[in-house]
Design an enzyme around this catalytic site. Structure first.
Site, PDB file in Angstrom:
ATOM      1  N   GLY A  45      20.633   5.414  43.118  1.00  0.00           N
ATOM      2  CA  GLY A  45      20.326   4.288  44.135  1.00  0.00           C
ATOM      3  C   GLY A  45      21.000   4.585  45.435  1.00  0.00           C
ATOM      4  O   GLY A  45      22.079   5.421  45.478  1.00  0.00           O
ATOM      5  N   GLN A  50      24.533   3.644  53.902  1.00  0.00           N
ATOM      6  CA  GLN A  50      25.243   4.885  53.332  1.00  0.00           C
ATOM      7  C   GLN A  50      24.862   6.047  54.286  1.00  0.00           C
ATOM      8  O   GLN A  50      25.635   7.273  54.059  1.00  0.00           O
ATOM      9  CB  GLN A  50      25.115   5.086  51.935  1.00  0.00           C
ATOM     10  CG  GLN A  50      25.412   3.944  51.093  1.00  0.00           C
ATOM     11  CD  GLN A  50      25.078   4.190  49.547  1.00  0.00           C
ATOM     12  OE1 GLN A  50      24.070   3.860  49.163  1.00  0.00           O
ATOM     13  NE2 GLN A  50      26.004   4.691  48.947  1.00  0.00           N
ATOM     14  N   CYS A  92      29.775   4.819  42.938  1.00  0.00           N
ATOM     15  CA  CYS A  92      29.116   4.762  44.147  1.00  0.00           C
ATOM     16  C   CYS A  92      29.276   6.185  44.667  1.00  0.00           C
ATOM     17  O   CYS A  92      30.344   6.594  44.798  1.00  0.00           O
ATOM     18  CB  CYS A  92      29.774   3.838  45.000  1.00  0.00           C
ATOM     19  SG  CYS A  92      29.059   3.406  46.644  1.00  0.00           S
ATOM     20  N   LEU A  93      27.987   6.520  45.388  1.00  0.00           N
ATOM     21  CA  LEU A  93      28.097   7.775  46.087  1.00  0.00           C
ATOM     22  C   LEU A  93      28.828   7.808  47.379  1.00  0.00           C
ATOM     23  O   LEU A  93      29.124   8.844  47.698  1.00  0.00           O
ATOM     24  CB  LEU A  93      26.592   8.448  46.542  1.00  0.00           C
ATOM     25  CG  LEU A  93      25.761   8.390  45.444  1.00  0.00           C
ATOM     26  CD1 LEU A  93      24.131   8.736  45.815  1.00  0.00           C
ATOM     27  CD2 LEU A  93      25.998   9.534  44.530  1.00  0.00           C
ATOM     28  N   HIS A 134      23.860  -3.691  43.478  1.00  0.00           N
ATOM     29  CA  HIS A 134      24.562  -2.728  43.996  1.00  0.00           C
ATOM     30  C   HIS A 134      24.158  -2.440  45.420  1.00  0.00           C
ATOM     31  O   HIS A 134      24.981  -2.221  46.588  1.00  0.00           O
ATOM     32  CB  HIS A 134      25.068  -1.417  43.123  1.00  0.00           C
ATOM     33  CG  HIS A 134      25.877  -0.477  43.610  1.00  0.00           C
ATOM     34  ND1 HIS A 134      27.043  -0.268  43.355  1.00  0.00           N
ATOM     35  CD2 HIS A 134      25.698   0.261  44.730  1.00  0.00           C
ATOM     36  CE1 HIS A 134      27.551   0.910  43.881  1.00  0.00           C
ATOM     37  NE2 HIS A 134      26.705   1.297  44.782  1.00  0.00           N
ATOM     38  N   GLU A 135      22.883  -1.941  45.584  1.00  0.00           N
ATOM     39  CA  GLU A 135      22.344  -1.623  46.673  1.00  0.00           C
ATOM     40  C   GLU A 135      22.298  -2.781  47.869  1.00  0.00           C
ATOM     41  O   GLU A 135      22.432  -2.493  48.974  1.00  0.00           O
ATOM     42  CB  GLU A 135      20.964  -0.954  46.365  1.00  0.00           C
ATOM     43  CG  GLU A 135      21.133   0.103  45.498  1.00  0.00           C
ATOM     44  CD  GLU A 135      21.826   1.428  45.916  1.00  0.00           C
ATOM     45  OE1 GLU A 135      22.474   1.516  47.205  1.00  0.00           O
ATOM     46  OE2 GLU A 135      22.466   1.822  45.031  1.00  0.00           O
ATOM     47  N   HIS A 138      25.369  -3.190  49.608  1.00  0.00           N
ATOM     48  CA  HIS A 138      25.444  -2.046  50.601  1.00  0.00           C
ATOM     49  C   HIS A 138      24.904  -2.860  51.772  1.00  0.00           C
ATOM     50  O   HIS A 138      25.314  -2.548  53.048  1.00  0.00           O
ATOM     51  CB  HIS A 138      24.731  -0.787  50.394  1.00  0.00           C
ATOM     52  CG  HIS A 138      25.828   0.060  49.612  1.00  0.00           C
ATOM     53  ND1 HIS A 138      26.901   0.591  49.925  1.00  0.00           N
ATOM     54  CD2 HIS A 138      25.635   0.625  48.287  1.00  0.00           C
ATOM     55  CE1 HIS A 138      27.483   1.328  48.910  1.00  0.00           C
ATOM     56  NE2 HIS A 138      26.601   1.331  47.977  1.00  0.00           N
TER      57      HIS A 138
HETATM   58 ZN   LIG Z   1      26.902   2.462  46.385  1.00  0.00          ZN
END
Ligand SMILES: [Zn+2]
Length: 169
Positions: A45, A50, A92-93, A134-135, A138
């Site tokens: 995701g 991000q 998380c990235l 989660h997204e 963000h």
């Molecule tokens: Zn994330």
């Protein structure tokens, strides 16, 4: 195009993103960039903040490209249902190297628009429900770290600050 993924501490990750109002070529480019960047990472995701874009757009594919129907793009998403509870490890990235157990609802229904502006509704459970939450977090300027409490959160934030000082973040 693969874009650099911003990390915890960057302003755009901690700010609520703006609603999408124009479904033009720039938006299509943004969605394509999110997809390319997510698969390249690799991740399941990615949300526009991000990559430094102030728009409520996210992409998710919990199959990580293995299922051709696995890719979801949601724009201006809102929860219409949230129920139950799940407790799973999450990463998380934008916070590479860190994982923690996060409490989230087990099942959700999200309403939003697709990349062409058509209304869509996504019903999800288990990992997909977690990825959607989660997204969408963000888009609201929240990272999973912000959902933690007490020492676990302090531990991660302290380690990130230390890495930042050392020029490793
Ligand atoms: Zn994330």
């Amino acid at each position: 195009m693969i874009r650099p993924i911003l990390r915890y501490g960057d302003r755009s990750l901690h700010t609520r993103a703006a609603e999408v109002t124009t479904f033009d070529a720039d938006l299509q480019q943004l969605v394509d960039d999110l997809i390319d960047t997510m698969y390249a990472a690799p991740g399941i995701g990615l949300a526009a903040p991000q990559i430094g874009v102030d728009q409520r757009v996210c992409v998710i594919d919990i199959s990580a490209g293995r299922d051709p129907k696995g890719l979801i793009c949601v724009i201006n998403p809102v929860f219409v249902e949230r129920e139950g509870m799940q407790l799973e490890e999450e990463g998380c990235l934008s916070a590479p190297g860190f994982n923690a157990t996060v409490v989230r609802p087990a099942r959700v229904v999200v309403r939003g628009l697709d990349r062409h502006g058509a209304e869509q509704s996504v019903e999800a459970a288990a990992l997909l429900a977690r990825a959607l939450q989660h997204e969408i977090d963000h888009l609201d300027g929240l990272l999973f770290v912000d959902r933690l409490r007490g020492i676990k959160r302090d531990q991660i934030v302290r380690r990130i600050q230390k890495m930042k000082r050392a020029g490793q973040w």
